[in-house]
Design an enzyme around this catalytic site. Structure first.
Site, PDB file in Angstrom:
ATOM      1  N   ASP A  28      27.978 -46.997 -13.755  1.00  0.00           N
ATOM      2  CA  ASP A  28      26.472 -46.836 -14.104  1.00  0.00           C
ATOM      3  C   ASP A  28      26.414 -45.581 -15.039  1.00  0.00           C
ATOM      4  O   ASP A  28      27.290 -44.719 -14.440  1.00  0.00           O
ATOM      5  CB  ASP A  28      25.710 -46.661 -12.899  1.00  0.00           C
ATOM      6  CG  ASP A  28      25.371 -48.474 -12.470  1.00  0.00           C
ATOM      7  OD1 ASP A  28      24.721 -48.416 -11.301  1.00  0.00           O
ATOM      8  OD2 ASP A  28      25.338 -49.269 -13.034  1.00  0.00           O
ATOM      9  N   THR A  29      25.766 -45.602 -15.836  1.00  0.00           N
ATOM     10  CA  THR A  29      25.807 -44.687 -16.740  1.00  0.00           C
ATOM     11  C   THR A  29      24.446 -44.357 -17.598  1.00  0.00           C
ATOM     12  O   THR A  29      23.444 -45.366 -17.499  1.00  0.00           O
ATOM     13  CB  THR A  29      26.915 -44.982 -17.857  1.00  0.00           C
ATOM     14  OG1 THR A  29      28.023 -45.317 -17.206  1.00  0.00           O
ATOM     15  CG2 THR A  29      26.994 -44.039 -19.118  1.00  0.00           C
TER      16      THR A  29
END
Length: 573
Positions: free
Chosen positions: A389-390
């Protein structure tokens, strides 16, 4: 043309892209009919228009962060100033995705000198964590959560390093919006609430995580005001003390003490040793466009490998046969991933044969492995003679300077560990290491792990063409390739190229396919041996989210786009 005080913006409530039989969009985003004998694979109507502005543009996955970046530009800050302010704000408004406890990679284009540089702000394995530790515990695969997955946070060192070289504003001024939103609260967005809800059980595992990021044991609902007083306090300390406060001072001590007192490994020595590294971007030429990525330990090389393979196919003509088109893209991606998984590692510790892998001759050998009628089953990496997740954001300022910036905790809420009362979520990048002693990416003290986050830029005729990225773990290089092919080969407009349905190769013959791909095409791909890795209704979040700013090739004004799969916003002035 808007005045310097007028805003143009991109909303987030438009419906998702649907499959329709309309004419394609050219780069200017005006509707033009395509030749009937060469229809687009995905006749997609964008859910919204591309954003246009003359002076400056930002695009992030969260509207409040975009507004913060635009405010910085309008106050006279440059692209770097705006990027740092947005990164800090995203730490507050999307805490499951990004923050001080994670890593960051940046590409910076400086228009005055025509200089393009990369900054690798990824953290290293703590010195106390070794292969012997896992061997004694009979653990054969890196854990995905918990203290064993935590590496030194590199992001904040990257922020201050970038600011020192290119910025014009004070760190305290750039952190001020994040402090305000953390202290006084912000209304949680719909997609953010959905992602938060999925991680409740993870956060409940430790008192500090639960106390900082849950409300009476639950995630905040969409529209609910969420406050982070501990994180606000941390940001205030950093606004005064800068890098030293985080890596050698009060915050460093708090992180180290929490880790040491709770079975962790990070020490004051590990934090003090953290330094970002300026790097030369790697690139390839794809049909006259030069595509730049951060070199290993990041996976940007993967996108370039796939593009080199695809360059040998006439994808524009192939688009009239959608099953053959998607099959070719999937197979090229599969071959690139085989090399990714074998060769990418920290180049300080392992030989990464970048030049050999990026040669056109090597691409031709890999291309020859693609059977036009049958899916490959877990291809081997090529032989080289070596002797979800970014957050992603991008910004272009009034002078044409550009930043392509990605900051991440890896999985949602990273390791699941929050460093006590600091409010800092610690990343789980250590899970990217291999525990195989013979693998180039094996765990070693002080080593940077294989990294998924990759910012990108594209140049045409030595001029900046586009700054863009697609967040979401392994989808990132795949998203880069699919967006670029949509634009370069299929002639899609910028927003259309981002909204178009995607696939996500996972492993073996397994591939995720968005429902917007016609069922007849999916059925044919299955007949060719591909295995749909998820039933219909696959979450769009697994396909990542893209942000992009393109320079109009005619007017040289700015075009911005933000993925409908996220809460994002492109906005300019």
């Amino acid at each position: 043309m808007p005045s310097k005080t007028g805003l143009v913006f991109q909303g987030t409530i438009a419906p998702i892209s649907i499959m329709v039989t309309i004419a394609g969009l050219i780069l200017s985003a005006n509707i033009q009919p395509f030749a009937q004998n060469k229809p687009l694979v995905s006749q997609v109507k964008p859910g919204r228009s591309v954003v246009r502005a003359a002076h400056g543009m930002v695009a992030t996955s969260q509207p409040l962060a975009s507004q913060v970046g635009l405010d910085v530009l309008k106050r006279g800050g440059n692209a770097v100033d705006a990027a740092i302010a947005m990164a800090a704000t995203l730490n507050v408004t999307e805490p499951m995705m990004t923050g001080l406890g994670g890593d960051a990679f940046m590409l910076v284009y400086w228009s005055k000198t025509k200089e393009l540089k990369g900054l690798n702000a990824s953290g290293r394995a703590p010195h106390a964590l070794t292969l012997d530790y896992f061997a004694r515990k009979k653990i054969t695969r890196m854990p995905q959560t918990g203290m064993e997955s935590v590496t030194v946070p590199g992001a904040f060192d990257g922020w201050v390093t970038l600011l020192a070289k290119y910025g014009t504003m004070k760190l305290s001024d750039l952190l001020a919006p994040a402090i305000e939103y953390a202290e006084n609260g912000f209304p949680v967005m719909e997609k953010t609430s959905e992602d938060w809800e999925a991680e409740v059980q993870k956060l409940k595992k430790t008192p500090a995580a639960s106390a900082n990021y849950l409300i009476n044991g639950r995630a905040p609902q969409a529209g609910e005001i969420f406050r982070q007083p501990n994180l606000a306090h941390t940001f205030r300390i950093l606004a005064r003390g800068g890098r030293d406060a985080f890596y050698e001072g009060e915050i460093a001590r708090a992180i180290s003490d929490y880790c040491q007192n709770n079975g962790g490994f990070i020490s004051m020595k590990d934090l003090a040793a953290q330094r970002s590294e300026w790097v030369v971007p790697v690139s390839t030429n794809y049909r006259g466009y030069t595509v730049y990525e951060i070199p290993p330990n990041g996976q940007g090389l993967t996108a370039l490998l796939a593009l080199n393979i695809l360059e040998g196919f006439d994808l524009a003509s192939m688009s009239s046969q959608p099953d053959r088109y998607y099959h070719t893209l999937i197979e090229a991606t599969k071959l690139a991933f085989a090399d990714r998984n074998r060769y990418i590692a920290d180049p300080t510790f392992a030989k990464v044969p970048v030049a050999e892998l990026l040669s056109k001759e090597y691409a031709a050998r890999r291309r020859a492995l693609i059977d036009p009628n049958k899916a490959l089953d877990s291809p081997a990496p090529g032989e080289i003679n070596v002797g979800s997740d970014t957050t992603y954001l991008t910004v272009v300022d009034k002078d044409g300077n550009a930043v392509s910036f990605i900051n991440s905790l890896f999985d949602a809420f990273g390791s699941g560990i929050v460093a006590g009362d600091t409010g800092i979520v610690l990343q789980n990048r250590g899970s990217g290491f291999s525990l195989d002693p013979s693998h180039p990416n094996r765990l070693e003290p002080g080593k940077r792990p294989f990294h998924t986050i990759i910012p990108a830029m594209v140049f045409k005729d030595d001029k900046l063409f586009m700054s863009f990225g697609v967040m979401g773990g392994a989808i990132q290089p795949q998203g880069h390739v699919q967006v670029l092919v949509n634009i370069i080969d299929l002639g899609m407009g910028l927003q259309q190229a981002i909204d178009a349905p995607r696939f996500r190769y996972t492993n073996g013959r397994s591939v995720l396919l968005e429902d917007e791909i016609p069922k007849t095409v999916i059925d044919r791909l299955i007949e060719m041996g591909h295995v749909r890795g998820s039933p219909p209704g696959v979450l769009r979040s697994s396909m990542g989210g893209g942000q992009a700013i393109m320079i109009d090739p005619v007017s040289r004004t700015l075009m911005g786009a933000s993925d409908a799969r996220k809460d994002g916003l492109a906005i300019g002035y």
